[in-house]
Design a protein around this motif. Structure first.
Motif, PDB file in Angstrom:
ATOM      1  N   VAL A  92       1.899 -32.984 -93.796  1.00  0.00           N
ATOM      2  CA  VAL A  92       2.774 -33.717 -94.702  1.00  0.00           C
ATOM      3  C   VAL A  92       3.589 -32.678 -95.470  1.00  0.00           C
ATOM      4  O   VAL A  92       3.018 -31.745 -96.050  1.00  0.00           O
ATOM      5  CB  VAL A  92       1.985 -34.608 -95.680  1.00  0.00           C
ATOM      6  CG1 VAL A  92       2.941 -35.308 -96.643  1.00  0.00           C
ATOM      7  CG2 VAL A  92       1.150 -35.624 -94.913  1.00  0.00           C
ATOM      8  N   GLY A 115       6.322 -36.972-100.147  1.00  0.00           N
ATOM      9  CA  GLY A 115       5.853 -36.393 -98.894  1.00  0.00           C
ATOM     10  C   GLY A 115       6.395 -37.126 -97.678  1.00  0.00           C
ATOM     11  O   GLY A 115       6.610 -38.336 -97.709  1.00  0.00           O
ATOM     12  N   GLN A 117       5.739 -37.128 -93.298  1.00  0.00           N
ATOM     13  CA  GLN A 117       4.861 -36.647 -92.234  1.00  0.00           C
ATOM     14  C   GLN A 117       5.675 -36.007 -91.111  1.00  0.00           C
ATOM     15  O   GLN A 117       6.644 -36.590 -90.624  1.00  0.00           O
ATOM     16  CB  GLN A 117       4.040 -37.808 -91.661  1.00  0.00           C
ATOM     17  CG  GLN A 117       3.136 -37.427 -90.502  1.00  0.00           C
ATOM     18  CD  GLN A 117       1.966 -36.553 -90.916  1.00  0.00           C
ATOM     19  OE1 GLN A 117       1.291 -36.832 -91.909  1.00  0.00           O
ATOM     20  NE2 GLN A 117       1.720 -35.481 -90.163  1.00  0.00           N
TER      21      GLN A 117
END
Length: 122
Positions: A92, A115, A117
């Protein structure tokens, strides 16, 4: 109130590329350094790259030569161009910025994005 919003994560094959973006918005007087961090499962968050308001950059040894950080001060946005991605880049990715909010004078505060991914897998 200051917000950082990341975009651009996803699934990519080894050797591929992705470009992350992070836009800061809200009551911003000025932004000092901006950077990218990442956290893989079971590991501590680590610094990936950083850039000052003047454009000076630094990179983690593991990404040097593959990743490029840049920023558009007019848009309060920082980018991370990631090339030659490897499975070990899976994590992340978080955006970070040192922001002085309105009204001046004000202290600099550390802000984080939510964040995004990045998964590198065949």
């Amino acid at each position: 109130q200051v917000q950082l919003v990341e975009s651009g994560g996803g699934l990519v094959q080894p050797g591929g590329s992705l470009r992350l973006s992070c836009a800061a918005s809200g009551s911003i007087f000025s932004i000092n350094a901006m950077g990218w961090y990442r956290q893989a499962p079971g590991k501590q968050r680590e610094s990936v790259a950083a850039i000052t308001s003047g454009g000076s950059t630094n990179y983690a040894a593991s990404v040097k030569g593959r990743f490029t950080i840049s920023r558009d001060n007019a848009k309060n946005t920082v980018y991370l161009q990631m090339n030659s991605l490897k499975p070990e880049d899976t994590a992340v990715y978080y955006c970070n910025a040192g922001v002085r909010p309105y009204p001046p004078p004000s202290y600099e505060y550390d802000y984080w994005g939510q964040g995004t991914q990045v998964t590198v897998s065949s």
